[in-house]
Motif scaffolding. Sequence first.
Motif, short mmCIF file in Angstrom:
data_model
loop_
_atom_site.label_atom_id
_atom_site.label_comp_id
_atom_site.label_asym_id
_atom_site.label_seq_id
_atom_site.Cartn_x
_atom_site.Cartn_y
_atom_site.Cartn_z
N CYS A 88 0.70 -1.27 -0.08
CA CYS A 88 -0.32 -0.03 0.25
C CYS A 88 1.25 1.43 0.16
O CYS A 88 1.39 2.33 -0.31
N ASP A 89 2.03 1.20 0.97
CA ASP A 89 2.89 2.27 0.43
C ASP A 89 3.37 2.69 -0.57
O ASP A 89 3.18 3.86 -0.98
N ALA A 90 3.97 1.39 -1.32
CA ALA A 90 4.57 1.98 -2.09
C ALA A 90 3.21 2.53 -3.43
O ALA A 90 3.29 3.18 -4.65
N GLY A 111 11.41 -2.48 -1.27
CA GLY A 111 9.79 -2.78 -1.25
C GLY A 111 9.64 -3.92 -0.07
O GLY A 111 11.23 -4.67 -0.35
N VAL A 112 9.14 -4.59 0.64
CA VAL A 112 9.10 -5.48 1.83
C VAL A 112 7.05 -6.23 0.96
O VAL A 112 6.33 -5.43 1.32
N SER A 113 6.99 -7.42 1.21
CA SER A 113 6.16 -7.80 0.27
C SER A 113 5.36 -8.42 2.23
O SER A 113 5.76 -8.81 2.64
N CYS A 114 4.24 -8.11 2.11
CA CYS A 114 3.51 -8.16 3.41
C CYS A 114 3.28 -9.61 3.52
O CYS A 114 2.17 -10.32 3.81
N GLU A 115 3.76 -10.40 2.13
CA GLU A 115 3.41 -11.80 2.05
C GLU A 115 1.83 -12.71 2.36
O GLU A 115 0.66 -11.58 2.06
N GLY A 116 2.11 -13.73 3.14
CA GLY A 116 0.95 -13.76 3.71
C GLY A 116 0.49 -13.08 4.51
O GLY A 116 -1.56 -14.35 5.15
N THR A 117 0.49 -12.39 5.30
CA THR A 117 0.20 -11.75 6.65
C THR A 117 0.03 -10.49 6.08
O THR A 117 -0.40 -9.76 5.32
N GLY A 118 -0.02 -8.80 7.22
CA GLY A 118 0.35 -7.69 7.03
C GLY A 118 0.41 -6.83 8.19
O GLY A 118 1.13 -7.63 9.15
N VAL A 119 0.07 -5.94 8.61
CA VAL A 119 0.98 -4.96 10.03
C VAL A 119 -0.70 -5.91 10.42
O VAL A 119 -1.78 -6.07 10.73
N LEU A 120 -0.11 -5.71 12.40
CA LEU A 120 -1.06 -5.72 13.36
C LEU A 120 -2.17 -4.42 13.45
O LEU A 120 -2.31 -3.63 13.53
N ASP A 121 -3.47 -4.61 14.74
CA ASP A 121 -3.69 -4.01 14.65
C ASP A 121 -4.26 -3.59 16.78
O ASP A 121 -4.76 -4.68 17.15
N GLU A 122 -3.71 -3.17 17.04
CA GLU A 122 -3.59 -2.48 18.34
C GLU A 122 -4.86 -3.04 18.88
O GLU A 122 -4.66 -3.56 19.74
N ARG A 123 -6.09 -2.59 18.57
CA ARG A 123 -7.06 -3.01 19.45
C ARG A 123 -7.50 -4.78 19.23
O ARG A 123 -7.99 -4.28 19.95
N LYS A 124 -6.84 -4.86 18.53
CA LYS A 124 -7.82 -6.21 18.11
C LYS A 124 -6.56 -7.54 19.17
O LYS A 124 -6.99 -8.54 19.80
N ILE A 170 -3.56 -6.38 -3.51
CA ILE A 170 -1.72 -5.85 -3.80
C ILE A 170 -1.30 -5.76 -2.36
O ILE A 170 -0.80 -5.05 -2.38
N PRO A 171 -0.85 -7.53 -1.83
CA PRO A 171 0.11 -7.67 -0.32
C PRO A 171 1.28 -7.11 -0.91
O PRO A 171 2.26 -7.68 -0.45
N PHE A 172 2.16 -6.58 -1.80
CA PHE A 172 2.78 -6.55 -2.73
C PHE A 172 3.37 -5.27 -3.52
O PHE A 172 2.84 -5.23 -4.03
N PRO A 173 4.10 -4.68 -3.39
CA PRO A 173 5.25 -3.35 -3.57
C PRO A 173 5.76 -3.44 -4.89
O PRO A 173 6.87 -4.31 -5.74
N LYS A 174 4.62 -3.83 -6.20
CA LYS A 174 5.14 -3.94 -7.56
C LYS A 174 6.14 -2.56 -8.43
O LYS A 174 7.00 -3.39 -8.58
N GLU A 175 6.29 -1.33 -7.83
CA GLU A 175 6.96 -0.65 -7.41
C GLU A 175 7.82 -0.46 -7.18
O GLU A 175 7.80 -0.22 -5.85
N HIS A 176 9.27 -0.73 -7.45
CA HIS A 176 10.46 -0.92 -6.09
C HIS A 176 11.98 -1.22 -7.48
O HIS A 176 11.84 -1.26 -8.65
N ASN A 177 12.78 -0.60 -6.19
CA ASN A 177 13.87 -0.74 -7.32
C ASN A 177 14.25 -2.37 -6.20
O ASN A 177 15.61 -2.58 -7.13
N ALA A 178 14.39 -2.51 -4.86
CA ALA A 178 14.73 -3.65 -4.49
C ALA A 178 13.76 -4.42 -3.62
O ALA A 178 12.62 -3.41 -3.69
N VAL A 179 13.38 -5.54 -3.42
CA VAL A 179 12.45 -6.25 -3.15
C VAL A 179 12.13 -7.07 -2.48
O VAL A 179 13.33 -8.07 -2.68
N PHE A 180 11.77 -7.71 -1.07
CA PHE A 180 12.20 -8.64 -0.13
C PHE A 180 10.34 -9.64 -0.21
O PHE A 180 9.53 -8.44 -0.23
N GLY A 181 10.65 -10.79 -0.08
CA GLY A 181 9.12 -11.05 0.19
C GLY A 181 8.88 -11.87 -1.14
O GLY A 181 9.66 -10.64 -2.15
#
Lengths: 343, 144, 344
Positions: A88-90, A111-124, A170-181
């Motif tokens: 999403c950031d990308a 770029g960093v892929s969120c792969e199979g997950t994503g970020v935490l929701d602290e409230r949850k 789209i949990p993957f940064p398609k626009e990137h110079n380098a990418v992980f995941g």
Amino acid sequence: MINVQDIRDTARDLLAKGEVRAVIGYRRGSRGMLAEPAFITSPEQADELVWDPTCFHNLSLYLVHDRKFLDHIRKNPGAPVAIIAKGCDARSIVVLLQEHYFKREDVYIIGVSCEGTGVLDERKLAPHLNGAQASNAAFDGDDFVFTTAEGEKRLQAREVMADRCLECRIPFPKEHNAVFGEDKAGRQMEAPFAALTRFEEQGSGERWDFWSHHFDRCIRCFACRSVCPMCYCDECVVDSITFPVTTETTAEDKANRVRWIERSAVRSENITYLMTRAMHLAGRCTDCGECERACPVNVPIRLLNNKMEREAREQFGFEPGASIGGPSLVASFLDSDPGDFIR
Amino acid sequence: MSEQQVYEPRVVAFLCKWCSSAGSDLAGVSRIQYPANATPITVPCTGAISPMYIMSAFNKGADGVLVSGCHIGDCHYIEGNYLARRKMQLIMELLEFIGVEPNRFRMSWVSAAEGAKFAQVITDFVNDLKPLGPQEKLKKAEHS
Amino acid sequence: MEKILNKKHIDDWIAALDSWDILGPVLEDGIWAYQPVSGAVRLDHPNTRQSPKGLAFPQREIFFKFEQIKGEAPRLTQVVPDEQRHAVFGVRPCDGRGVPRMDLVFTDHVEDNYYQARRKNVAYVGLACNKPPGPNCFCLSVGGSPVSTDGLDVQMTDLGDRYFVKAVTETGKGLMTAAGKLFAEPSAADQKQVEQVHADAVAHPQRAVRNVEAVPAKLKASFKSPLWQELARACIGCGICTFLCPTCHCFDINDEVQSKAPLKGIRVRTWDNCQFPDFTMHSSGHNPRENTGARLRQRVAHKFQYFPENFGMPQCTGCGRCVSECPVGIDIVAVVNKVVENAG
């Protein structure tokens, strides 16, 4: 699975070779497990970088800050700045590039892929920890692992992930110079716009009850605007800085000024603010969810942006942040745009 | 006479200078009878209407907001009304989304030659607004 | 006055306070907030998201209405806060300590009538923190305590199945005597237990601003430090820290015109915020606090240098809201400690 050491190595390398002037990433903050934005300028600092489920922030905001607040950067960007970006950031960076906020060569996207997950929701998370505080959070396959005083707590990521990540297409940064995941497109755990769809099943009266309640609750701290990389206007319509008051200013002058939105945090003004913001983000919001996360009183701002995103997609076939060269939503049109509603 | 019959909705009508505003003039000089509920605001082009204007009209107490411009293909600035069509659809959807009655907002294409159509658009809009009663949802509260 | 109140009688106590509007902590929309309650009050909350400062200093205060018919003199009608009394239950000691600090601001030099009109009708019924309700509590290091009674009218301490209730002020005594028969005399064992609970509360580890007495001088010496800009690098310039703060009190005054002919409107005071870029913006376009560093410094120095210089105490009461709720991790405890450390 991303090894944070790879990210650090890349950052160190870029800084050591002078290919970038800084790396904007995440580091451990002083508040328990939470990561915070990091701005590193020397190779030795690269080891501070972290990558974990608390890396919520859409750091592209700071690319905007550099341009907006740092004169010397605006005039002479010099070497590019590297930035760690989720999918999403990308896409936000793509929108900024699309709007010519800076040039592609001014930014190096790690770029960093969120792969199979994503970020935490602290409230949850809170209910799962029974009052305990986590001192660390880590990715582990489909799980998040939290360290607390009572030991390790392993949770299925989907139980505590942010809604937007559950629905992310789209949990993957398609626009990137380098990418992980890995690119795990199609891994979404909920249908796109699931929360929105559930909400829209209600009738008009219920929807108004819901929104009027939340419009009343907004305290106009403007965290949603401040945290948003797309809210980069030099002057926001809600601010009064365009209206200097001098000794010459008469009462009549004051009365005749266009004041779109008053300072009072009351329903009518909050509506005008939040609706205008939603419109300004139509076709630009990439659903990074930062506005909703930052909101101290839990106004469900994301729903408004989601609504616009879905309309743009369904009515106009528009996808925000899809391509740098593409047109923007409200500055373009198709002959086939719907017009049935017009008399 | 009941309250309901006395109620006259207030309409803010954003009219494009080249077509709808001229259309409203034609309705006037042709002495076509239509309700006097609309306050016209002439704008250079519907494409220049910020959704903010619409929110602001409701904020300041409009019971209904009309946006009217040139027919598709007839825009003086070639494509302004195409842009407006998109933007206005978005704001319309958003208003409906938060629970505002869909009939509070309307868009029409009225050319400079369509005086009768202009009168009809206003008449229909006012008739549709009457059963809704005063718009209180988005309106600035007085002294509170 | 010190009494024991069985927990099952708290609702009866509230019912007896029929001339008061009662507010208590309510969990709604995922956050705790002080809201009007009738009947049941549950005091098992961590701290509320917003402090109770809005009761005496609401986010929006209408001063007067104005009206002018062309050719005539303007007519002003003052709007006076209503006289209804409010008792707010479950106030944490840090927020209690915010009250005298706000009182100082709104009474020293200038008496603020609107503030005082509201303030005199608010009673703060506190709840001691048997253990820190949040991970970022630091009251002990700023001169407070989880069992402080400062600013409170009544202090309640949770003793399991009952509360130890202590009147701190005359108003507090009045609240208790309004339902006198519900309260029992504390036994020696109760007294002993409350002492123990308080001692344990104070002994609970907390985060800390180090050596708070030395902070003002160090901050003063650090006014021009480049560290501020570094510490505020991530600051987004929103209003969370100040709007949630129990002692931030800056405001703005505007005329809100409701009709132009005839001219009609209201003059309103609203909360303002030193972190907003336009807070110090001059009409010339010059901004004396031109970056986030200068603005962060202002907030921190106000709490830990200017207020101590003016009133002899830190303004910060250690509630930790600005730390917990900052979207980008700006942590006033870490900021103060770092600046002090850096000042040598």
